[in-house]
Design an enzyme around this catalytic site. Structure first.
Site, PDB file in Angstrom:
ATOM      1  N   THR A   1       0.831  -1.204   0.000  1.00 19.11           N
ATOM      2  CA  THR A   1       0.000   0.000   0.000  1.00 19.11           C
ATOM      3  C   THR A   1       0.865   1.254   0.000  1.00 19.11           C
ATOM      4  OG1 THR A   1      -1.585   1.273   1.317  1.00 19.11           O
ATOM      5  CG2 THR A   1      -0.202  -0.245   2.529  1.00 19.11           C
TER       6      THR A   1
ATOM      7  N   SER B   1      -1.538   2.949  10.474  1.00 17.48           N
ATOM      8  CA  SER B   1      -2.491   2.079  11.184  1.00 17.48           C
ATOM      9  C   SER B   1      -1.822   0.719  11.353  1.00 17.48           C
ATOM     10  CB  SER B   1      -3.795   1.907  10.387  1.00 17.48           C
ATOM     11  OG  SER B   1      -3.574   1.049   9.267  1.00 17.48           O
TER      12      SER B   1
ATOM     13  N   TYR C   1      -2.989  -1.980  10.340  1.00 13.00           N
ATOM     14  CA  TYR C   1      -3.115  -2.621   9.022  1.00 13.00           C
ATOM     15  C   TYR C   1      -1.958  -2.193   8.115  1.00 13.00           C
ATOM     16  CZ  TYR C   1      -4.014  -2.324   4.096  1.00 13.00           C
ATOM     17  OH  TYR C   1      -3.824  -2.342   2.740  1.00 13.00           O
ATOM     18  N   HIS C   2      -1.737  -0.875   7.999  1.00 12.64           N
ATOM     19  CA  HIS C   2      -0.674  -0.400   7.109  1.00 12.64           C
ATOM     20  C   HIS C   2       0.690  -0.931   7.561  1.00 12.64           C
ATOM     21  CE1 HIS C   2      -3.783   2.640   5.869  1.00 12.64           C
ATOM     22  NE2 HIS C   2      -3.192   2.484   4.692  1.00 12.64           N
TER      23      HIS C   2
ATOM     24  N   LYS D   1       1.543  -4.345   6.254  1.00 22.68           N
ATOM     25  CA  LYS D   1       2.076  -4.331   4.880  1.00 22.68           C
ATOM     26  C   LYS D   1       3.568  -4.004   4.889  1.00 22.68           C
ATOM     27  CE  LYS D   1      -1.817  -4.903   2.462  1.00 22.68           C
ATOM     28  NZ  LYS D   1      -2.028  -5.990   1.497  1.00 22.68           N
TER      29      LYS D   1
HETATM   30  N1  USQ Z   1     -11.719   9.577   4.586  1.00 27.90           N
HETATM   31  C1  USQ Z   1     -12.661  10.562   4.711  1.00 27.90           C
HETATM   32  N2  USQ Z   1     -13.961  10.178   4.753  1.00 27.90           N
HETATM   33  C2  USQ Z   1     -14.365   8.879   4.654  1.00 27.90           C
HETATM   34  C3  USQ Z   1     -13.408   7.890   4.506  1.00 27.90           C
HETATM   35  C4  USQ Z   1     -12.078   8.263   4.486  1.00 27.90           C
HETATM   36  O1  USQ Z   1     -12.348  11.762   4.794  1.00 27.90           O
HETATM   37  O2  USQ Z   1     -15.582   8.620   4.706  1.00 27.90           O
HETATM   38  C5  USQ Z   1     -10.295   9.945   4.534  1.00 27.90           C
HETATM   39  C6  USQ Z   1      -9.426   9.246   5.568  1.00 27.90           C
HETATM   40  O3  USQ Z   1      -9.375   9.975   6.771  1.00 27.90           O
HETATM   41  C7  USQ Z   1      -8.090   9.140   4.853  1.00 27.90           C
HETATM   42  C8  USQ Z   1      -8.457   9.078   3.386  1.00 27.90           C
HETATM   43  O4  USQ Z   1      -9.809   9.512   3.281  1.00 27.90           O
HETATM   44  O5  USQ Z   1      -7.327  10.285   5.076  1.00 27.90           O
HETATM   45  C9  USQ Z   1      -8.351   7.690   2.774  1.00 27.90           C
HETATM   46  O6  USQ Z   1      -9.138   6.810   3.551  1.00 27.90           O
HETATM   47  P1  USQ Z   1      -9.652   5.409   2.936  1.00 27.90           P
HETATM   48  O7  USQ Z   1     -10.509   4.767   3.975  1.00 27.90           O
HETATM   49  O8  USQ Z   1     -10.229   5.598   1.591  1.00 27.90           O
HETATM   50  O9  USQ Z   1      -8.260   4.663   2.707  1.00 27.90           O
HETATM   51  P2  USQ Z   1      -7.272   3.937   3.712  1.00 27.90           P
HETATM   52  O10 USQ Z   1      -7.812   3.773   5.070  1.00 27.90           O
HETATM   53  O11 USQ Z   1      -5.958   4.636   3.602  1.00 27.90           O
HETATM   54  O12 USQ Z   1      -7.157   2.486   3.081  1.00 27.90           O
HETATM   55  C10 USQ Z   1      -7.505   2.212   1.722  1.00 27.90           C
HETATM   56  C11 USQ Z   1      -7.711   0.709   1.594  1.00 27.90           C
HETATM   57  C12 USQ Z   1      -6.386  -0.002   1.901  1.00 27.90           C
HETATM   58  C13 USQ Z   1      -5.286   0.536   1.007  1.00 27.90           C
HETATM   59  C14 USQ Z   1      -5.176   2.056   1.145  1.00 27.90           C
HETATM   60  C15 USQ Z   1      -4.230   2.669   0.152  1.00 27.90           C
HETATM   61  O13 USQ Z   1      -8.728   0.282   2.476  1.00 27.90           O
HETATM   62  O14 USQ Z   1      -6.562  -1.402   1.695  1.00 27.90           O
HETATM   63  O15 USQ Z   1      -4.058  -0.040   1.395  1.00 27.90           O
HETATM   64  O16 USQ Z   1      -6.472   2.630   0.855  1.00 27.90           O
HETATM   65  S1  USQ Z   1      -3.455   4.116   0.812  1.00 27.90           S
HETATM   66  O17 USQ Z   1      -4.464   4.988   1.384  1.00 27.90           O
HETATM   67  O18 USQ Z   1      -2.756   4.771  -0.267  1.00 27.90           O
HETATM   68  O19 USQ Z   1      -2.566   3.660   1.856  1.00 27.90           O
END
Ligand code: USQ
Length: 401
Positions: free
Chosen positions: A144, A179, A181-182, A185
């Site tokens: 990720t 997190s 989770y992260h 990875k």
């Molecule tokens: N966010 C909002 N509102 C929401 C959901 C999320 O503002 O309703 C914000 C979060 O605070 C965060 C961002 O959007 O800052 C991304 O959140 P996300 O839930 O879309 O993504 P994340 O938790 O980072 O995880 C997702 C996948 C994970 C993958 C990751 C890639 O669930 O499997 O590894 O994206 S990355 O984000 O580039 O690490």
């Protein structure tokens, strides 16, 4: 090529199996069907109906000339993965079979431990099984972009050149995950890099951004072949949640300031990139890292993009700033490279507006399914661990009495 997909029942795995089969590859896949259970556990359901695995396989057989060889099993079950890889003898293994949610891993101690055990030990089992029965196969491992965190400097693809106290080296770029989770990875990346070094395995470690979307080209119209689309606080990613919120008139849930910047990519780009990695393997002993995303945006920009796409379809959408349940930077620098995939022929979609409209149109017939689970749209899992603390501690204390 013979391609094995670990996690073939998931959001990426099932469309990838269809895409690879359409390109003439022989595909086998394993899955424990846990994603279905996890979404159920957190009170969600996929907005797009997900059919039973038997019905999915049946539809696959009807549409594609080749079968999808499937076995149900757990990657923590070493004899299972060893036996399946030995029988199938893959040229490539795409490992998508991990618990993918940051909030789920932050619920409490049990979920953090489950996440790291499931992900880190499952990947370690795959590495050992490769060494034993298919050491020439290429592991395409889903990591990720979140492994890097949000440093105040540009982000290279895995490694960077550094000069320190007069000496130079090429070293892994620092990982600062956000997190448990992260972090799982990050631990996977360390183990995979090490296995390539000591056993001569070959691997592409994919630092993937946040995926959104409902469609890939090879999917067709059969509802049994559609991929899932989650919108709960754990398994729904930001844009997927925003689109589900838009179609039922729920305010878009922007956490905190909304300046959190991430690399995002449509589902069809993710499948295109994974295919490019599979079809262009590294040499024996090589461990390479690809950053995989279409473009970086702030979540606020994305909320506005969803609002505009929804307006084109006659939907009026409001955006609401919610108290951020996570501990993360809400305005920061973010400039990652993504040259390796471009060099190998990746053509980014770019038209996010069109992609969002496709998604919204796909979701509109499923309004009722989203309405039924409206409660899971507002987050209550907090990074400070307060959500279920008293409940869990009470349970544990009574167990030891
Ligand atoms: N966010 C909002 N509102 C929401 C959901 C999320 O503002 O309703 C914000 C979060 O605070 C965060 C961002 O959007 O800052 C991304 O959140 P996300 O839930 O879309 O993504 P994340 O938790 O980072 O995880 C997702 C996948 C994970 C993958 C990751 C890639 O669930 O499997 O590894 O994206 S990355 O984000 O580039 O690490």
């Amino acid at each position: 090529m013979r391609v094995f997909i670990a996690g073939v029942d998931g959001y990426l795995g099932f469309p990838l199996a269809q895409h690879l089969t359409a390109r003439g590859h022989a595909v086998a896949g394993a899955d424990m069907l846990l994603r279905r259970q996890w979404v159920d556990e957190v009170g969600g359901q996929s907005a797009i109906p997900v059919y039973a695995i038997e019905e999915r396989l049946e539809a696959f057989r009807e549409r594609n000339t080749a079968n999808l060889t499937f076995r149900k099993g757990d990657f923590l079950d070493y004899p299972f993965i060893l036996g399946f890889l030995n029988d199938f003898q893959p040229d490539a293994i795409v490992h998508l079979g991990e618990m993918p949610s940051a909030p789920y891993s932050m619920i409490d101690q049990a979920h953090a431990v489950f996440t790291q055990k499931n992900n880190v030990l499952g990947n370690l089992n795959i590495l050992w099984a490769m060494r034993e029965v298919c050491p020439n196969a290429h592991l395409v491992k889903l990591g990720t972009m979140g492994e890097y965190g949000t440093p105040n400097v540009d982000i290279p693809e895995g490694f960077f050149e550094i000069e320190y106290r007069g000496r130079k080296d090429t070293l892994p770029f620092p990982r600062q995950a956000g997190s448990f989770y992260h972090w799982s990875k990050v631990h996977d990346s360390g183990n995979t890099m090490f296995a390539c070094r000591i056993w001569g395995l070959r691997s592409t470690d994919i630092m993937q951004g946040v995926v959104f979307g409902t469609q890939i080209d090879a999917m067709g119209d059969d509802p049994r072949l559609r991929s899932r689309l989650d919108f709960d606080q754990c398994f729904g990613t930001a844009i997927n949640r925003f689109c589900c919120q838009a179609v039922i008139g729920h305010p878009l849930t922007l956490y905190g300031l909304g300046g959190q910047t991430r690399g995002f990519l449509p589902l069809r780009d993710s499948i295109q990139c994974l295919t490019i990695a599979v079809e262009n393997p590294p040499t024996a002993g090589e461990y390479r890292v690809f950053n995989q995303f279409e473009e970086c945006y702030t979540v606020e920009e994305l909320a506005y993009k969803v609002q505009r796409a929804a307006a084109d379809l006659g939907l009026s959408v409001t955006i609401h700033h919610y108290d951020n349940p996570r501990k993360e930077q809400e305005r920061h620098y973010m400039n990652p490279d993504r040259n390796h995939l471009i060099d190998l022929g990746y053509k980014p979609t770019h038209d996010v507006h069109a992609e969002l409209k496709i998604m919204l149109k796909d979701l509109m017939p499923h309004r009722e399914r989203i309405e039924q689970k409206r409660d899971v749209l507002v987050p209550d899992i907090r990074w400070d661990g307060t959500r279920r603390r008293s409940e869990i501690i009470d349970e544990q204390l009574s167990a030891v009495k």
